[in-house]
Motif scaffolding. Structure first.
Motif, short mmCIF file in Angstrom:
data_model
loop_
_atom_site.label_atom_id
_atom_site.label_comp_id
_atom_site.label_asym_id
_atom_site.label_seq_id
_atom_site.Cartn_x
_atom_site.Cartn_y
_atom_site.Cartn_z
N ALA A 86 -2.34 12.60 5.64
CA ALA A 86 -1.02 11.99 5.54
C ALA A 86 0.07 13.06 5.49
N LEU A 87 -0.17 14.11 4.73
CA LEU A 87 0.80 15.20 4.62
C LEU A 87 1.01 15.88 5.97
N THR A 88 -0.08 16.07 6.71
CA THR A 88 0.02 16.68 8.04
C THR A 88 0.88 15.83 8.97
N LYS A 89 0.70 14.51 8.91
CA LYS A 89 1.47 13.62 9.77
C LYS A 89 2.95 13.65 9.40
N LEU A 90 3.26 13.68 8.11
CA LEU A 90 4.65 13.71 7.68
C LEU A 90 5.33 15.03 8.05
N GLU A 91 4.57 16.12 8.00
CA GLU A 91 5.13 17.42 8.32
C GLU A 91 5.56 17.52 9.77
N ARG A 92 4.94 16.73 10.64
CA ARG A 92 5.33 16.74 12.06
C ARG A 92 6.76 16.25 12.24
N LEU A 93 7.23 15.43 11.29
CA LEU A 93 8.59 14.90 11.37
C LEU A 93 9.50 15.52 10.31
N ASP A 94 9.00 16.50 9.58
CA ASP A 94 9.75 17.11 8.47
C ASP A 94 10.22 16.02 7.51
N LEU A 95 9.34 15.08 7.23
CA LEU A 95 9.66 13.94 6.37
C LEU A 95 9.07 14.17 4.98
N ASP A 96 9.93 14.16 3.97
CA ASP A 96 9.51 14.42 2.59
C ASP A 96 9.59 13.13 1.78
N VAL A 97 8.47 12.48 1.60
CA VAL A 97 8.41 11.25 0.80
C VAL A 97 7.21 11.33 -0.14
N ASP A 98 7.21 10.46 -1.14
CA ASP A 98 6.13 10.42 -2.12
C ASP A 98 4.92 9.74 -1.50
N LEU A 99 3.82 10.47 -1.38
CA LEU A 99 2.62 9.93 -0.74
C LEU A 99 2.02 8.76 -1.52
N MET A 138 0.82 -1.20 0.00
CA MET A 138 0.00 0.00 0.00
C MET A 138 0.86 1.25 0.00
N SER A 139 0.28 2.35 -0.43
CA SER A 139 1.02 3.61 -0.52
C SER A 139 1.26 4.19 0.86
N VAL A 140 2.11 5.20 0.90
CA VAL A 140 2.38 5.91 2.15
C VAL A 140 1.09 6.50 2.71
N THR A 141 0.29 7.11 1.83
CA THR A 141 -0.99 7.69 2.26
C THR A 141 -1.89 6.64 2.88
N GLN A 142 -2.03 5.51 2.23
CA GLN A 142 -2.91 4.46 2.74
C GLN A 142 -2.44 3.95 4.09
N ASN A 143 -1.14 3.79 4.28
CA ASN A 143 -0.61 3.31 5.55
C ASN A 143 -0.79 4.34 6.66
N LEU A 144 -0.59 5.61 6.33
CA LEU A 144 -0.70 6.65 7.35
C LEU A 144 -2.13 6.88 7.80
N THR A 145 -3.09 6.58 6.93
CA THR A 145 -4.49 6.89 7.24
C THR A 145 -5.35 5.63 7.38
N LEU A 146 -4.69 4.50 7.55
CA LEU A 146 -5.40 3.22 7.56
C LEU A 146 -6.51 3.18 8.59
N GLN A 147 -6.26 3.67 9.78
CA GLN A 147 -7.25 3.63 10.85
C GLN A 147 -7.92 4.97 11.08
N ARG A 161 3.71 6.51 -3.37
CA ARG A 161 4.66 5.40 -3.56
C ARG A 161 4.40 4.30 -2.53
N ALA A 162 4.54 3.05 -2.95
CA ALA A 162 4.35 1.92 -2.03
C ALA A 162 5.38 2.01 -0.91
N VAL A 163 4.92 1.88 0.32
CA VAL A 163 5.81 2.07 1.45
C VAL A 163 6.89 0.99 1.50
N GLY A 164 6.60 -0.19 0.94
CA GLY A 164 7.57 -1.27 0.93
C GLY A 164 8.76 -1.00 0.04
N SER A 165 8.67 -0.01 -0.84
CA SER A 165 9.78 0.31 -1.73
C SER A 165 10.81 1.22 -1.07
N TYR A 166 10.50 1.70 0.13
CA TYR A 166 11.43 2.56 0.86
C TYR A 166 12.32 1.73 1.77
#
Length: 231
Positions: free
Chosen positions: A119-132, A92-101, A134-139
């Motif tokens: 998902a973007l709000t959650k990533l901004e808390r960590l200053d993490l810049d990734v493709d929303l 699943m994508s980064v977005t799907q994993n971050l918002t699963l529940q 993209r499949a999270v398993g590819s990272y």
């Protein structure tokens, strides 16, 4: 003037569309099944790990006794946990994993616009810049660890429990994680860092609690406990 008469859909056209519709319905069904299964596994694991029936002692938050039967109850109180085995779905994508529940839906249809914003709000808390998308398993494992931390954090998170977060990271990835941990600490979030790497304890911790065979041996400030005493 445009006029028309009653007509019947061509059966061959319908037959061509049927496999496509079935494929779409199958994909939707598998997605919702994956979400349901993951939620069930998380609830089962949280119930097992957060059983409120304690053998001894108690848990307090802000000086008040608390008891959590599930991770959901703990998160509502501001306590989140990231386990050593990261509970992400690689396909699943980064977005799907971050918002699963967290993703609400209406009539079974998910608003991906709202999901991406969350998902973007959650990533901004960590200053993490990734493709929303993209499949999270590819990272790398390190990025997956940060995505798991981002998923665990909410606006009202006060305590973050990290279970062996550096077990699969190299020195550079560990240093990057420690920077994130220090940033969260500076924002007022208390972090419980569970690890067996003693050098890392002195690098990032303020206080140390030693457990041996399931029993508390002692607690103290990092500066008051030598490495020899810790062992």
């Amino acid at each position: 003037m445009l006029a028309g008469r009653a007509f019947k859909p061509h059966i061959l056209g319908m037959l061509k569309l049927t496999p496509i519709l079935l494929a779409v319905l199958y994909a939707l069904a598998m997605y919702h099944f994956s979400v349901w299964r993951t939620k069930r596994e998380l609830d089962a694991k949280s119930t097992e790990l957060a059983d409120p029936r304690l053998d001894a002692g108690d848990i307090t938050l802000d000086g008040k006794p608390v008891s959590f039967a599930t991770t959901g109850e703990a998160q509502e109180a501001g306590v989140s946990t990231v386990y050593q085995e990261v509970n992400l779905i690689p396909a699943m994508s980064v977005t799907q994993n971050l918002t699963l529940q967290k993703t609400g839906n209406r009539f079974g249809v998910i608003s991906w616009r709202k999901a991406r914003q969350l998902a973007l709000t959650k990533l901004e808390r960590l200053d993490l810049d990734v493709d929303l998308d993209r499949a999270v398993g590819s990272y790398s494992v390190a990025i997956q660890q940060l995505v798991a931390i981002a998923r665990a954090l909410d606006e009202d998170t006060r305590v973050l429990v990290l279970d062996e977060p550096t077990a699969s990271l190299d020195a550079e990835e560990t240093a990057a994680l420690f920077e994130v941990m220090r940033s969260l600490r500076d924002k007022g979030i208390a972090i419980v860092f569970i690890t067996h790497f003693l050098d890392q304890v002195y690098e990032v911790s303020d206080r140390i609690t030693v457990l041996r065979n399931g029993c508390k041996v002692g607690t103290g400030h990092v500066g008051d406990i030598s490495r020899q005493e810790l062992i």
